[in-house]
Design an enzyme around this catalytic site. Sequence first.
Site, PDB file in Angstrom:
ATOM      1  N   HIS A 201       0.847  -1.276   0.146  1.00  0.00           N
ATOM      2  CA  HIS A 201      -0.022  -0.254   0.014  1.00  0.00           C
ATOM      3  C   HIS A 201       0.967   1.396   0.081  1.00  0.00           C
ATOM      4  CE1 HIS A 201      -3.352   2.627   1.733  1.00  0.00           C
ATOM      5  NE2 HIS A 201      -3.683   2.017   0.783  1.00  0.00           N
ATOM      6  N   LYS A 203       3.145   4.497  -1.157  1.00  0.00           N
ATOM      7  CA  LYS A 203       3.237   5.230  -2.348  1.00  0.00           C
ATOM      8  C   LYS A 203       4.694   6.191  -2.223  1.00  0.00           C
ATOM      9  CE  LYS A 203      -1.512   5.050  -1.737  1.00  0.00           C
ATOM     10  NZ  LYS A 203      -2.119   4.138  -0.420  1.00  0.00           N
ATOM     11  N   ASP A 208      17.140   9.884  -7.860  1.00  0.00           N
ATOM     12  CA  ASP A 208      18.606   9.818  -7.702  1.00  0.00           C
ATOM     13  C   ASP A 208      19.135   9.571  -6.144  1.00  0.00           C
ATOM     14  OD1 ASP A 208      18.806  10.274 -10.463  1.00  0.00           O
ATOM     15  OD2 ASP A 208      18.828  12.527 -10.271  1.00  0.00           O
ATOM     16  N   HIS A 386      -8.851  11.098   1.701  1.00  0.00           N
ATOM     17  CA  HIS A 386      -7.944  10.056   1.592  1.00  0.00           C
ATOM     18  C   HIS A 386      -6.715  10.378   2.249  1.00  0.00           C
ATOM     19  CE1 HIS A 386      -5.694   7.052  -0.869  1.00  0.00           C
ATOM     20  NE2 HIS A 386      -6.575   6.245  -0.574  1.00  0.00           N
ATOM     21  N   LYS A 388      -3.813  10.596   5.221  1.00  0.00           N
ATOM     22  CA  LYS A 388      -3.526   9.585   6.574  1.00  0.00           C
ATOM     23  C   LYS A 388      -2.221  10.652   7.112  1.00  0.00           C
ATOM     24  CE  LYS A 388      -4.030   6.959   2.752  1.00  0.00           C
ATOM     25  NZ  LYS A 388      -5.480   6.344   2.784  1.00  0.00           N
ATOM     26  N   ASP A 393       0.619  17.337  20.031  1.00  0.00           N
ATOM     27  CA  ASP A 393       1.104  18.589  20.731  1.00  0.00           C
ATOM     28  C   ASP A 393       1.954  19.539  19.907  1.00  0.00           C
ATOM     29  OD1 ASP A 393       0.219  16.980  22.935  1.00  0.00           O
ATOM     30  OD2 ASP A 393       2.439  16.407  23.507  1.00  0.00           O
TER      31      ASP A 393
END
Length: 468
Positions: A201, A203, A208, A386, A388, A393
């Site tokens: 999952h 991405k 380089d 979508h 995450k 704090d």
Amino acid sequence: MNLQVVWHCARIPIALCLALWLVPLSSCSALPTLVPDMAHAPAAPVPVDGIRGPQSAARSKAVLDRLKSTGVETNIFDLHLAVEESIVGSPLTEGNKVDLLQDGPTTYQAMIEAIGAARDHINMETYILDDDEVGQRFAEALIARQREGVQVNLIRDSVGTLGTPPAFFDRLADAGVKILEYNPVNPMTAKAGWDVNERDHRKLLIVDGQVAFLGGINISSVYSGGSFSLRSKVRPGGELPWRDTDLRVEGPVVAELQKLFIDTWAKQKGAPLTPRHYFPPSERKGSEVVRAIGSSPDEPYSLIYLTLISALGSAQTEIWLTNAYFVPDPQLLAALKDAVARGVDVRLVLPSSTDSWLVFHAGRAYYNELLQAGVRLYERGEALLHVKTAVIDGVWSTVGSTNLDWRSFLHNQEVNVVVLGTGFGERMRVAFQADLVKSKEITQEEWGKRPLSVRVKERLARLWEYWL
């Protein structure tokens, strides 16, 4: 049961479909428990890596003292970082530059520019890579660099790209791009064992060995519209725009992300990587202190899950979470409720609409318990959420591919980074507050009046939460 494969079943043999449904029922695993004594143990010295590797104890202490001198009242530095270090193993690195990217258009433009500037290699790992306008744009850019002598290596998840025609990848391979299919749906083509529940999952794009992109954004035209512009509320086809977050990072932490990519390639028994300068000398690019954290289903437990639970337990003032797929396990639920009980402001921004009916309602099944405990819940409107991310704090932030659900913590390969400090933390707080403006708060009184049909959906969805 891996419900992600159900809609694909018409494309594959019936026997294989039955395997996809039945195998997970006998392969259940459990989330680990973070021992309370461990969470509150005296903090051991936390080493910090710079451009030349591990810093001296005095230099590491100076870096952390600088972070703590912001005046923020928090246990993150005193209690959490040593626990995180012992759990994760990857170093805290200083000297990084971190750019916060929101929504597809901005992220894609930055990624395409980095690909175009590549001179040695491009390593790309993605869950979804669609054969559409955006996917073709990336294919053209990757092929162009490959033809100029830049080695392109691509890891694609088998289920995530199941709807992408083989001709799309054949064209890349014919140009010289090396392609690895992670955990193939067809077990006959698997080289590293086969587990239908395992998904890559992540991405991740590394160029380089010097710049990397990571977060929640797949390669797909669903991200063609922004989620903040008044002119971009609805995409041309009438669908809601997708709201997501990525990071662009430079500095020593890129080498840690590179290690994760190469490790996955090796574990999946990909063809030998063409020799390239995958680990160029590190250069100081900024002042951010960052840790890369990768989790894999072949490990005993999710490193990202444990470090999150520890961070929640160390929070002193604020826990602000934004997540697309929220189906908490008992320990995560308890961590959120315990934080409220000790006076922490706990807020969650969650979707008001979704591309996953079961996950959506399974998560809502916990609203009543969270609201009763004092957690503030918001549902993001005008977009399909979508994201995450978390900011705790105002000094501990994380962005990555990990959802707050059983699938991410048990069955998926994920990658996040943790960024420490008030500078980046304030950017995360601003982004969170911008989402709050476009969200509706869910009150306990209002939620108690939801119709019976909604309650039934929650009950049904919760039955499947482990496999979602």
